[in-house]
Motif scaffolding. Structure first.
Motif, short mmCIF file in Angstrom:
data_model
loop_
_atom_site.label_atom_id
_atom_site.label_comp_id
_atom_site.label_asym_id
_atom_site.label_seq_id
_atom_site.Cartn_x
_atom_site.Cartn_y
_atom_site.Cartn_z
N GLY A 1 0.79 -1.23 0.00
CA GLY A 1 0.00 0.00 0.00
C GLY A 1 0.82 1.27 0.00
N GLU A 2 2.12 1.15 0.02
CA GLU A 2 2.99 2.32 0.10
C GLU A 2 3.04 3.05 -1.23
OE1 GLU A 2 6.81 2.55 2.90
OE2 GLU A 2 7.17 1.45 1.04
N ALA A 3 3.01 4.39 -1.18
CA ALA A 3 3.09 5.18 -2.42
C ALA A 3 4.41 4.89 -3.12
CB ALA A 3 2.98 6.66 -2.10
N PRO A 4 4.42 4.90 -4.46
CA PRO A 4 5.62 4.52 -5.20
C PRO A 4 6.87 5.32 -4.83
CG PRO A 4 3.76 4.54 -6.67
CD PRO A 4 3.26 5.08 -5.37
N LEU A 5 6.75 6.66 -4.71
CA LEU A 5 7.93 7.46 -4.36
C LEU A 5 8.44 7.10 -2.97
CD1 LEU A 5 9.99 9.65 -4.88
CD2 LEU A 5 8.28 11.36 -4.17
N GLU A 6 7.53 6.88 -2.02
CA GLU A 6 7.94 6.52 -0.67
C GLU A 6 8.58 5.14 -0.65
OE1 GLU A 6 8.44 7.14 3.50
OE2 GLU A 6 8.25 8.41 1.72
N VAL B 1 9.44 -2.92 -11.70
CA VAL B 1 9.04 -3.37 -10.35
C VAL B 1 7.90 -2.50 -9.82
CG1 VAL B 1 9.80 -3.58 -7.96
CG2 VAL B 1 11.29 -4.37 -9.82
N ILE B 2 8.04 -1.17 -9.98
CA ILE B 2 6.99 -0.26 -9.53
C ILE B 2 5.68 -0.53 -10.27
CG2 ILE B 2 6.25 2.16 -9.55
CD1 ILE B 2 8.19 1.58 -7.32
N ALA B 3 5.76 -0.71 -11.56
CA ALA B 3 4.55 -0.99 -12.35
C ALA B 3 3.88 -2.27 -11.87
CB ALA B 3 4.91 -1.10 -13.83
N GLU B 4 4.68 -3.29 -11.59
CA GLU B 4 4.11 -4.55 -11.10
C GLU B 4 3.44 -4.36 -9.75
OE1 GLU B 4 5.67 -9.05 -9.90
OE2 GLU B 4 7.03 -7.63 -10.86
N ARG B 5 4.09 -3.57 -8.85
CA ARG B 5 3.50 -3.30 -7.54
C ARG B 5 2.16 -2.59 -7.66
NH1 ARG B 5 5.87 -2.15 -2.73
NH2 ARG B 5 4.90 -0.10 -2.81
N GLU B 6 2.04 -1.70 -8.64
CA GLU B 6 0.84 -0.88 -8.80
C GLU B 6 -0.18 -1.50 -9.74
OE1 GLU B 6 0.36 1.99 -6.98
OE2 GLU B 6 2.17 1.25 -5.99
N ASP C 1 4.44 -0.34 -20.26
CA ASP C 1 4.52 0.17 -21.63
C ASP C 1 3.30 1.00 -22.01
OD1 ASP C 1 7.05 -0.98 -22.24
OD2 ASP C 1 6.07 -2.93 -22.46
N ALA C 2 2.24 0.91 -21.22
CA ALA C 2 1.04 1.70 -21.51
C ALA C 2 0.92 2.92 -20.61
CB ALA C 2 -0.22 0.82 -21.36
N ASP C 3 1.46 2.84 -19.41
CA ASP C 3 1.38 3.93 -18.44
C ASP C 3 2.79 4.48 -18.20
OD1 ASP C 3 1.15 5.54 -16.11
OD2 ASP C 3 -0.60 4.39 -15.46
N PRO C 4 3.05 5.73 -18.55
CA PRO C 4 4.42 6.26 -18.43
C PRO C 4 4.84 6.61 -17.01
CG PRO C 4 2.96 7.98 -19.22
CD PRO C 4 2.13 6.73 -19.14
N ARG C 5 3.91 6.61 -16.06
CA ARG C 5 4.24 7.11 -14.72
C ARG C 5 5.39 6.37 -14.02
NH1 ARG C 5 -1.48 7.20 -11.89
NH2 ARG C 5 -1.66 5.33 -13.21
N PRO C 6 5.45 5.04 -14.09
CA PRO C 6 6.59 4.39 -13.42
C PRO C 6 7.94 4.85 -13.96
CG PRO C 6 4.87 2.79 -13.85
CD PRO C 6 4.48 4.04 -14.56
N ARG C 7 8.08 4.97 -15.27
CA ARG C 7 9.36 5.41 -15.84
C ARG C 7 9.65 6.87 -15.51
NH1 ARG C 7 7.94 2.02 -20.78
NH2 ARG C 7 9.33 0.22 -20.66
N ILE C 8 8.62 7.70 -15.51
CA ILE C 8 8.82 9.12 -15.17
C ILE C 8 9.27 9.25 -13.72
CG2 ILE C 8 7.62 11.31 -14.79
CD1 ILE C 8 5.88 10.61 -17.25
N LEU C 9 8.58 8.54 -12.82
CA LEU C 9 8.93 8.61 -11.41
C LEU C 9 10.35 8.12 -11.16
CD1 LEU C 9 8.22 8.89 -8.38
CD2 LEU C 9 7.41 6.52 -8.48
#
Length: 229
Positions: free
Chosen positions: A92-97, A154-159, A164-172
């Motif tokens: 449940g932890e936010a990706p940045l944290e 890893v972040i994408a899998e956690r979330e 490849d469809a959502d750029p947020r993990p790579r941007i973060l």
């Protein structure tokens, strides 16, 4: 204590041949890093490293493709611990944290893994060599891109996202990696080159990452004040 009906799982000890190979590899790493720290990367040859361990050049190339690979052996070890730490953060932890806590909470564990191979002081000295050697710095940036891709997945899998469809993990992860690189450059150029100083600077910079990206840096200053004389 063993309970009835519950077998105890043990990790098989490597055989004698594997232990000898590991000792030779570790000796090559330690010798190479000591030479890089004292003579510089460009001033060290593969023959120098092999001679320091009393093995042939051919033996060196059984373990490493070249000087660059041995120079980054310990950083790769530390990076693998960071990846596993991110993977093990609470779901449940936010990706940045999760990224921040993986580095800071896992700091002692990462350093412990390094110290089982080489003295921490030697590792930190070689980090400075990498920062100051153009060919190694360029290689470090290339390798950082590979690490960021692994962390993004890893972040994408956690979330539960398609990376490849959502750029947020790579941007973060790119922003996080940038903060880490700024930290390492500032630490390398500073006067306190201890691991504690690096951790403190890392914590300070990672704490700034969210506000630096999201907040108005001029908060508290009205437009009128900017025109006052």
């Amino acid at each position: 204590m063993e309970t009835a009906g519950t077998p105890v799982r043990t990790v098989p000890r490597p055989g004698l041949r594997e232990r000898k190979k590991q000792r030779t590899r570790d000796a090559l790493v330690r010798a190479a890093l000591e030479l890089f720290a004292t003579r510089g990367y460009d001033g060290t040859t593969v023959d120098d490293i092999a001679a320091a361990v009393d093995v042939s050049q051919r033996t060196f190339f059984r373990y490493f493709a070249g000087k660059e690979e041995v120079a980054f052996f310990v950083p790769r070890l530390a990076e693998s611990h960071v990846v596993e730490a991110v993977r093990g953060r609470p779901p449940g932890e936010a990706p940045l944290e999760a990224l921040r806590r993986a580095v800071l909470d896992g700091w002692d564990g990462i350093n412990g893994a390094v110290e089982r191979l080489v003295p921490l002081d030697l590792h930190l000295r070689v980090c400075r060599v990498i920062e100051s050697t153009p060919v190694l710095f360029a290689a470090r940036l290339r390798r950082a891109t590979e690490l960021e891709e692994e962390l993004a997945r890893v972040i994408a899998e956690r979330e539960g996202l398609d990376v490849d469809a959502d750029p947020r993990p790579r941007i973060l992860v790119a922003a996080f990696g940038g903060a880490v690189r700024v930290t390492e450059r500032r630490w390398s150029a500073g006067g306190d080159l201890t691991a504690a100083a690096l951790r403190d600077l890392m914590a300070a910079h990672l704490d700034l990452l969210g506000p630096a990206l999201a907040e108005n840096w001029r908060t508290g200053r009205s437009p009128d004040r900017r025109t006052e004389t």
